[in-house]
Scaffold this motif. Structure first.
Motif, PDB file in Angstrom:
ATOM      1  N   GLY A  10       6.259   1.096   4.078  1.00 52.08           N
ATOM      2  CA  GLY A  10       5.526   1.863   5.079  1.00 52.08           C
ATOM      3  C   GLY A  10       6.446   2.305   6.200  1.00 52.08           C
ATOM      4  N   GLU A  42       6.833   3.588  10.602  1.00 49.90           N
ATOM      5  CA  GLU A  42       6.413   3.083  11.907  1.00 49.90           C
ATOM      6  C   GLU A  42       5.070   3.625  12.348  1.00 49.90           C
ATOM      7  OE1 GLU A  42       9.531   6.327  13.070  1.00 49.90           O
ATOM      8  OE2 GLU A  42       9.131   4.987  11.376  1.00 49.90           O
ATOM      9  N   ASN A  43       4.540   4.614  11.615  1.00 52.23           N
ATOM     10  CA  ASN A  43       3.222   5.173  11.913  1.00 52.23           C
ATOM     11  C   ASN A  43       2.108   4.483  11.124  1.00 52.23           C
ATOM     12  OD1 ASN A  43       4.306   7.137  13.695  1.00 52.23           O
ATOM     13  ND2 ASN A  43       4.853   8.418  11.933  1.00 52.23           N
ATOM     14  N   CYS A  44       2.432   3.344  10.518  1.00 50.83           N
ATOM     15  CA  CYS A  44       1.464   2.560   9.737  1.00 50.83           C
ATOM     16  C   CYS A  44       0.925   3.334   8.542  1.00 50.83           C
ATOM     17  CB  CYS A  44       0.316   2.083  10.634  1.00 50.83           C
ATOM     18  SG  CYS A  44       0.840   0.949  11.935  1.00 50.83           S
ATOM     19  N   GLU A  45       1.761   4.142   7.952  1.00 48.95           N
ATOM     20  CA  GLU A  45       1.412   4.875   6.735  1.00 48.95           C
ATOM     21  C   GLU A  45       2.125   4.239   5.547  1.00 48.95           C
ATOM     22  OE1 GLU A  45       1.067   9.408   8.473  1.00 48.95           O
ATOM     23  OE2 GLU A  45       3.057   8.533   8.197  1.00 48.95           O
ATOM     24  N   SER A  60      -6.726  -4.381   6.084  1.00 50.56           N
ATOM     25  CA  SER A  60      -5.883  -3.402   6.773  1.00 50.56           C
ATOM     26  C   SER A  60      -6.240  -1.975   6.378  1.00 50.56           C
ATOM     27  CB  SER A  60      -4.403  -3.682   6.467  1.00 50.56           C
ATOM     28  OG  SER A  60      -4.041  -4.970   6.921  1.00 50.56           O
ATOM     29  N   LYS A  89      -6.180   0.194   9.845  1.00 50.38           N
ATOM     30  CA  LYS A  89      -4.928  -0.214  10.480  1.00 50.38           C
ATOM     31  C   LYS A  89      -3.717   0.269   9.694  1.00 50.38           C
ATOM     32  CE  LYS A  89      -6.905  -4.163  12.910  1.00 50.38           C
ATOM     33  NZ  LYS A  89      -6.921  -3.434  14.180  1.00 50.38           N
ATOM     34  N   LEU A  90      -3.877   0.409   8.382  1.00 53.88           N
ATOM     35  CA  LEU A  90      -2.866   1.040   7.545  1.00 53.88           C
ATOM     36  C   LEU A  90      -3.501   2.209   6.806  1.00 53.88           C
ATOM     37  CD1 LEU A  90      -0.897  -1.919   5.863  1.00 53.88           C
ATOM     38  CD2 LEU A  90      -0.244  -0.560   7.849  1.00 53.88           C
ATOM     39  N   ALA A 150       1.400  -5.409   5.368  1.00 58.99           N
ATOM     40  CA  ALA A 150       0.668  -5.567   6.626  1.00 58.99           C
ATOM     41  C   ALA A 150       1.201  -6.761   7.412  1.00 58.99           C
ATOM     42  CB  ALA A 150      -0.827  -5.743   6.348  1.00 58.99           C
ATOM     43  N   TYR A 197       4.260  -5.806   9.275  1.00 58.01           N
ATOM     44  CA  TYR A 197       3.910  -5.141  10.536  1.00 58.01           C
ATOM     45  C   TYR A 197       3.538  -6.180  11.600  1.00 58.01           C
ATOM     46  CZ  TYR A 197       3.695  -0.399   8.553  1.00 58.01           C
ATOM     47  OH  TYR A 197       3.997   0.800   7.989  1.00 58.01           O
TER      48      TYR A 197
END
Length: 355
Positions: A19, A21-24, A130, A135-136, A345, A348
């Motif tokens: 993933g 840093e934009n949680c993608e 998540s 959140k993701l 997750a 993160y």
């Protein structure tokens, strides 16, 4: 660009997710052979190579990794020391610190990172949470899945060779004092959760009549072998087919989809037993959501709907009045990718803690 990495190591296959840093979630690898019988060395090498291959496909390098987390089947310690983990040969894997081994493997390639660890049942629950909470971002989640930013808790069971589980509460995965939380498969079931006395005689771990002895591929094989010996099923096509009982049990999903009465009976029994187990779990947790994952998610649509309905009916039949208002169970939105998404997750989360 910074990348975060999750790894799910299974007894047979392993997977890597990456993933940004934009949680993608940008990348989920194809499953690759764990090759556990060869010992830890080849697996750690394969995992490192899979991480670097995934990064390369995204135009990245190992120098851009911000955090890494690995998940494996339990039991294991909080620090990733495996403890006679099922499907991993004890000769090579018992008391092996897989977290530290991956850290050393990456270090050997010049990437100095603190690797995190999480159990795969816990990871599956965290992955599910998540994605469902938003959140993701996961573009491959099951169609029709609603994103609920207010989601705070869930319990997930994973019906596979055995039965695993994991919990998220107040938005955080529950790991327990020593990292053992979520072993739902070893809860005990009442006698009436089993059709035949024989079905209660499958010992899992150190106990009979467990959830896993009723709800798993291992349970299906145990029950199928007995039923095929009964007069009622002596003429069933599976009796004339080659292979072990376990091989035949793996065919039950396709047989149920074709309307086979025996296959449907076995899945019906499993669903009812699972409903009782999920009631026990919800008595303790009182969750926003209860999720069913694993191989049963791949049942044919009609069989899947029947399975879910029977599990819910069994739950409500046995429930105290105050617990009957659970809206419904849901099947996993992430499929087989849930544990590797959960490992990602947790990577993160490790950054959040560090900050």
């Amino acid at each position: 660009m910074s990348y975060l990495v999750g790894i799910d190591v299974g007894g047979t296959t392993s997977t890597v997710a990456i993933g940004n840093e934009n949680c993608e979630i940008l990348y989920v690898s194809d499953q690759f052979d764990t090759n556990s019988a060869a010992g830890p060395g080849p697996l750690i090498h394969a995992v490192v190579e899979a991480i670097l291959k995934g990064l390369e496909s995204l135009g990245g390098t190992g120098d851009e990794i911000a955090a890494v987390c690995i998940a494996t089947p339990g039991p294991a310690t909080l620090d990733g020391v495996l403890l006679k983990t099922p499907n991993l040969k004890a000769e090579y894997w018992d008391r092996f610190n897989i977290r530290l081994a991956l850290e050393n493997g990456l270090d050997g390639r010049g990437y100095h990172l603190d690797v995190q660890y999480i159990g795969d049942g816990q990871a599956a629950a965290l992955g599910e949470y998540s994605v469902r909470s938003g959140k993701l971002t996961y573009s491959a989640m099951a169609a029709g899945t609603d994103i609920d930013p207010d989601l705070q808790s869930l319990f997930k069971v994973i019906v596979g060779t055995g039965l695993g589980g994991g919990e998220v509460r107040d938005g955080r995965v529950v790991r327990g004092r020593e990292g053992r939380a979520g072993h739902a498969g070893h809860l005990l079931l009442p006698a009436d959760a089993f059709r035949y006395e024989h079905d209660r005689e499958l010992k899992v771990g150190n106990a009979f009549s467990t959830v896993e002895s009723a709800v798993s591929l291992t349970a299906l094989a145990h029950q199928l072998g007995y039923r095929l010996e009964l007069e009622e099923w002596r003429d069933h096509p599976l009796n004339s087919q080659p292979g072990t009982v376990r091989d035949k049990a793996k065919r039950l999903r396709e047989l149920a989809a074709a309307g086979d009465t025996l296959a449907q009976q076995l899945f019906d029994d499993q669903a009812r037993a699972l409903g009782i187990a999920l009631l026990d779990i919800n008595y303790l947790g009182d969750y926003d959501m209860i999720v069913i994952g694993g191989g049963v998610c791949d049942l044919a649509p009609e069989v899947r709907s029947r399975y879910l309905r029977l599990a819910e009916e069994s739950y409500r039949e046995h429930a105290l009045d105050g617990f009957r208002n659970l809206e419904h169970f849901v099947f996993s939105a992430c499929g087989d990718a849930a544990p590797v998404i959960g490992a990602l997750a947790n990577a993160y989360h490790s950054l959040e803690v560090a900050e």
